[in-house]
Design a protein around this motif. Structure first.
Motif, short mmCIF file in Angstrom:
data_model
loop_
_atom_site.label_atom_id
_atom_site.label_comp_id
_atom_site.label_asym_id
_atom_site.label_seq_id
_atom_site.Cartn_x
_atom_site.Cartn_y
_atom_site.Cartn_z
N LYS A 1 44.32 41.89 34.23
CA LYS A 1 44.88 41.35 35.46
C LYS A 1 43.73 40.70 36.23
CE LYS A 1 48.14 42.76 38.90
NZ LYS A 1 48.61 43.80 39.77
N ILE A 2 43.84 39.39 36.46
CA ILE A 2 42.72 38.61 36.97
C ILE A 2 43.11 37.87 38.24
CG2 ILE A 2 41.11 36.74 36.38
CD1 ILE A 2 42.24 37.46 33.40
N ALA A 3 42.21 37.89 39.22
CA ALA A 3 42.38 37.08 40.43
C ALA A 3 41.29 36.00 40.41
CB ALA A 3 42.25 37.93 41.68
N TYR B 1 43.46 44.89 40.17
CA TYR B 1 42.99 43.84 39.27
C TYR B 1 41.88 44.40 38.40
CZ TYR B 1 45.46 40.45 42.17
OH TYR B 1 46.43 39.76 42.85
N ASP B 2 41.67 43.76 37.25
CA ASP B 2 40.55 44.15 36.38
C ASP B 2 39.28 43.41 36.75
OD1 ASP B 2 41.85 45.99 34.43
OD2 ASP B 2 43.13 44.23 34.12
N GLU C 1 36.64 45.45 39.50
CA GLU C 1 37.98 45.90 39.87
C GLU C 1 38.06 46.50 41.27
OE1 GLU C 1 35.86 49.38 38.24
OE2 GLU C 1 36.02 47.29 37.63
N GLY D 1 37.75 39.72 39.31
CA GLY D 1 37.99 38.53 40.12
C GLY D 1 36.91 37.51 39.85
N LEU E 1 41.21 41.47 46.12
CA LEU E 1 41.03 42.41 45.02
C LEU E 1 41.27 43.85 45.45
CD1 LEU E 1 37.93 40.66 43.48
CD2 LEU E 1 40.08 41.02 42.29
N THR F 1 46.41 35.60 38.96
CA THR F 1 46.81 35.41 40.35
C THR F 1 45.79 34.51 41.01
OG1 THR F 1 47.79 37.62 40.45
CG2 THR F 1 47.27 36.56 42.55
#
Length: 195
Positions: free
Chosen positions: A11-13, A68-69, A86, A71, A63, A37
């Motif tokens: 999961k990435i921002a 999230y994993d 994270e 950013g 974040l 995201t």
């Protein structure tokens, strides 16, 4: 596309003000198991390596507000970038360089690397067998030294990361691909892998 493969569902921002970069990343992520995201930031001058910069603070806030994993903040030149773990912590660039070199050392017989002098001083415990050469940190020197030394990677404190392609390439999307691939080697959180 060739660099975005065998990824775990991360999961990435990502924050970037450039429409073309966002469109390219969106197209790449359509076929990936990762969840992307976007964090909206304006087109403006920023210091993405400064923890007090308004865009860095916005990324950290985003974040910390969700799970999230990792950013990533991409500067308006589409090359320079910063990473967050994270927890929303802005990660030191020398640790990102070390992380990328560890992954590239597995894939390449040639362990020729370039590091900006300041970064090289911070990484005194590099593995034996790695040939790490200093460079000045300018884009021109990074390109020239990559060609001259036939290096696999060049990086450091500036936030610019170079990779051996057909020609030496410094591009934030390529950097993201390498970070995601390296992070996919294990199930550990980004902060744990870096420590």
């Amino acid at each position: 596309h060739k660099h975005f493969h065998a990824l775990r569902p991360l999961k990435i921002a990502v924050a970037c003000s450039l429409r073309l970069v966002r469109e390219t990343v969106n197209a790449l992520f359509e076929k990936l198991p990762c969840q992307l995201t976007w964090v909206q930031i304006p087109h403006q001058k920023r210091d993405l390596l400064n923890s007090q910069d308004s865009d860095v603070l916005k990324m950290q806030e985003s974040l910390q507000s969700s799970e999230y994993d990792l950013g990533m903040l991409i500067d308006d030149d589409s090359r320079r970038c910063a990473f967050f773990d994270e927890t929303g912590t802005l990660l030191p660039q020398h640790l990102i360089s070390r992380f990328l070199m560890n992954a590239l050392a597995v894939e390449h017989a040639s362990k020729e690397f370039l590091l900006e002098e300041e970064c090289l001083a911070l990484l005194s415990d590099l593995p034996p067998g790695w040939n790490v050469h200093p460079h000045t940190g300018t884009l021109a020197d990074g390109y020239f030294q990559m060609q001259t030394k036939q290096a696999v990677y060049a990086g450091g404190q500036s936030g610019y990361h170079w990779f051996r392609e057909t020609v030496p390439t410094c591009d934030a999307i390529l950097t993201l691909a390498h970070v995601l691939a390296a992070l996919s080697f294990s199930d550990a959180p980004f902060s744990e892998v870096l420590s």
